[in-house]
Design an enzyme around this catalytic site. Structure first.
Site, mmCIF file in Angstrom:
data_model
loop_
_atom_site.group_PDB
_atom_site.id
_atom_site.type_symbol
_atom_site.label_atom_id
_atom_site.label_comp_id
_atom_site.label_asym_id
_atom_site.label_seq_id
_atom_site.Cartn_x
_atom_site.Cartn_y
_atom_site.Cartn_z
ATOM 1 N N ASN A 11 0.872 -1.180 0.000
ATOM 2 C CA ASN A 11 0.000 0.000 0.000
ATOM 3 C C ASN A 11 0.910 1.232 0.000
ATOM 4 O O ASN A 11 1.447 1.600 1.036
ATOM 5 C CB ASN A 11 -0.890 -0.030 1.247
ATOM 6 C CG ASN A 11 -1.701 1.247 1.413
ATOM 7 O OD1 ASN A 11 -1.783 2.068 0.497
ATOM 8 N ND2 ASN A 11 -2.300 1.418 2.588
ATOM 9 N N LYS A 19 0.173 4.240 -0.327
ATOM 10 C CA LYS A 19 -0.456 5.469 0.215
ATOM 11 C C LYS A 19 -0.189 6.637 -0.746
ATOM 12 O O LYS A 19 -0.104 6.425 -1.953
ATOM 13 C CB LYS A 19 0.024 5.721 1.638
ATOM 14 C CG LYS A 19 -0.128 4.471 2.518
ATOM 15 C CD LYS A 19 0.052 4.710 3.967
ATOM 16 C CE LYS A 19 -0.144 3.386 4.705
ATOM 17 N NZ LYS A 19 -0.106 3.536 6.142
ATOM 18 N N HIS A 37 -9.539 1.536 4.614
ATOM 19 C CA HIS A 37 -8.282 1.731 5.347
ATOM 20 C C HIS A 37 -8.522 2.698 6.505
ATOM 21 O O HIS A 37 -9.291 3.650 6.385
ATOM 22 C CB HIS A 37 -7.195 2.266 4.406
ATOM 23 C CG HIS A 37 -5.845 2.229 5.034
ATOM 24 N ND1 HIS A 37 -5.431 3.196 5.912
ATOM 25 C CD2 HIS A 37 -4.847 1.321 4.953
ATOM 26 C CE1 HIS A 37 -4.207 2.873 6.336
ATOM 27 N NE2 HIS A 37 -3.838 1.744 5.767
ATOM 28 N N GLU A 85 -6.871 5.075 7.609
ATOM 29 C CA GLU A 85 -6.622 6.488 7.294
ATOM 30 C C GLU A 85 -7.830 7.102 6.600
ATOM 31 O O GLU A 85 -8.169 8.269 6.832
ATOM 32 C CB GLU A 85 -5.342 6.613 6.441
ATOM 33 C CG GLU A 85 -4.110 6.365 7.296
ATOM 34 C CD GLU A 85 -2.920 5.783 6.553
ATOM 35 O OE1 GLU A 85 -2.882 5.820 5.315
ATOM 36 O OE2 GLU A 85 -2.017 5.274 7.244
ATOM 37 N N GLU A 132 -5.519 -4.520 10.498
ATOM 38 C CA GLU A 132 -4.490 -3.511 10.712
ATOM 39 C C GLU A 132 -4.792 -2.719 11.988
ATOM 40 O O GLU A 132 -5.565 -1.750 11.956
ATOM 41 C CB GLU A 132 -4.459 -2.538 9.527
ATOM 42 C CG GLU A 132 -4.171 -3.210 8.204
ATOM 43 C CD GLU A 132 -3.595 -2.242 7.189
ATOM 44 O OE1 GLU A 132 -2.517 -2.524 6.673
ATOM 45 O OE2 GLU A 132 -4.210 -1.194 6.940
ATOM 46 N N GLY A 153 2.427 2.508 10.742
ATOM 47 C CA GLY A 153 3.403 3.572 10.564
ATOM 48 C C GLY A 153 4.077 4.009 11.855
ATOM 49 O O GLY A 153 4.739 5.043 11.885
ATOM 50 N N SER A 164 3.277 -1.832 10.388
ATOM 51 C CA SER A 164 4.723 -1.904 10.639
ATOM 52 C C SER A 164 5.308 -3.286 10.336
ATOM 53 O O SER A 164 6.244 -3.717 11.000
ATOM 54 C CB SER A 164 5.050 -1.461 12.062
ATOM 55 O OG SER A 164 4.658 -0.104 12.256
HETATM 56 P P1 PGA Z 1 2.732 0.457 7.586
HETATM 57 O O1 PGA Z 1 1.285 0.678 6.921
HETATM 58 O O2 PGA Z 1 3.246 -0.851 7.048
HETATM 59 O O3 PGA Z 1 3.554 1.631 7.114
HETATM 60 O O4 PGA Z 1 2.531 0.426 9.060
HETATM 61 C C1 PGA Z 1 0.405 -0.393 6.731
HETATM 62 C C2 PGA Z 1 -0.894 0.110 6.154
HETATM 63 O O5 PGA Z 1 -1.368 1.168 6.582
HETATM 64 O O6 PGA Z 1 -1.495 -0.531 5.260
#
Ligand code: PGA
Length: 256
Positions: free
Chosen positions: A10, A12, A100, A102, A172, A178, A218
């Site tokens: 992903n 982003k 997601h 976010e 997640e 992140g 992460s």
């Molecule tokens: P990350 O993001 O691996 O940077 O923690 C995962 C995601 O949000 O899909």
């Protein structure tokens, strides 16, 4: 039949078209003969990068799939700024992330929106990657399983087993995205098992056993092996570590 693992990147809101072409090419250059049989690899770039990324992958004849990060549920019309399922389909997207955290947190996406998007995708043959996950407050309150499983039920409301079959769920935990703070393999496995049990309630255990449940938050080359070794974790949805070919390839290879 054993589930085929999946590693999905992903990206982003990262990578211009030029950068996306370079990264896609780097991943494609590392495409090994044994990957296609053992793991589904997906890259999910921003909308404007989808076609250029797909063109690189098609030219190289890889089986690496392209997925979008979001979609709108209406097929066309006066929805300024939105992108529809038929548009993604024409590009050749096989997957699309929905829900997601976010998008839920920053853009007000509701469980109902996620459900509409997932339904529109499956109706047109694109597999949704449905994201669910709890905040730290929910985890601390001890209600993670109820919260996450309610998100799963809401996302799949009104769908039958045939609709759900190709869909993917990504667990997640918001506190792990992140942040460098990964869920332990045991924490992730417990929630992924609860998600699969919920899918079993909804669609029957045979379908639930075939559906992929990914972990995200992460994930990196140092922790991937322990996570994907868990019986109910079928791969990863990866943000940061998918932005460099080197680390993304290590994650793919951990699934073999
Ligand atoms: P990350 O993001 O691996 O940077 O923690 C995962 C995601 O949000 O899909």
């Amino acid at each position: 039949m054993a589930r085929k693992p999946m590693m999905a990147g992903n990206w982003k809101m990262n990578n211009t078209i030029a950068e996306a072409v370079v990264l896609t090419q780097e991943i494609s250059n590392r495409y090994e003969k044994e990957w296609p049989e053992h793991v589904d690899v997906v890259v999910c770039p921003p909308y404007v990068d989808l076609k250029p990324a797909k063109t690189v992958l098609d030219f190289d004849r890889t089986k690496i799939a392209v997925g979008a990060q979001n979609v709108y549920w209406e097929p066309s019309g006066a929805f300024t700024g939105e992108i529809s399922v038929p548009m993604l389909k024409e590009i050749g997207c096989a997957y699309c992330i929905v829900g997601h955290s976010e998008r839920r947190e920053l853009f007000g996406e509701t469980n109902e929106d996620v459900n509409r998007k997932a339904k529109a995708l499956v109706a047109d043959g694109i597999a949704p990657i449905v994201c669910v996950g709890e905040s730290l407050a929910v985890r601390d309150a001890g209600t993670t399983d109820e919260y996450v499983c309610a998100q799963v039920r809401a996302a799949f409301a009104g769908m039958d087993a045939a609709d759900a079959e190709g869909a993917v769920v990504a667990y997640e935990p918001i506190w792990a995205i992140g942040t460098g703070r990964t869920a332990t393999p045991e924490q992730a496995e417990a929630v992924c098992a609860a998600i699969r049990a919920t899918l079993g309630d909804l669609f029957g255990s045979a379908v639930a056993e075939e559906m992929r449940v990914l972990y995200g938050g992460s994930m990196n080359p140092g922790n991937v092996a322990m996570l994907v070794a868990q019986p109910n974790i079928d791969g990863g949805l990866v943000g940061g570590a998918s932005l460099k070919a080197e680390s993304f390839v290590q994650l793919i290879e951990a699934c073999l």
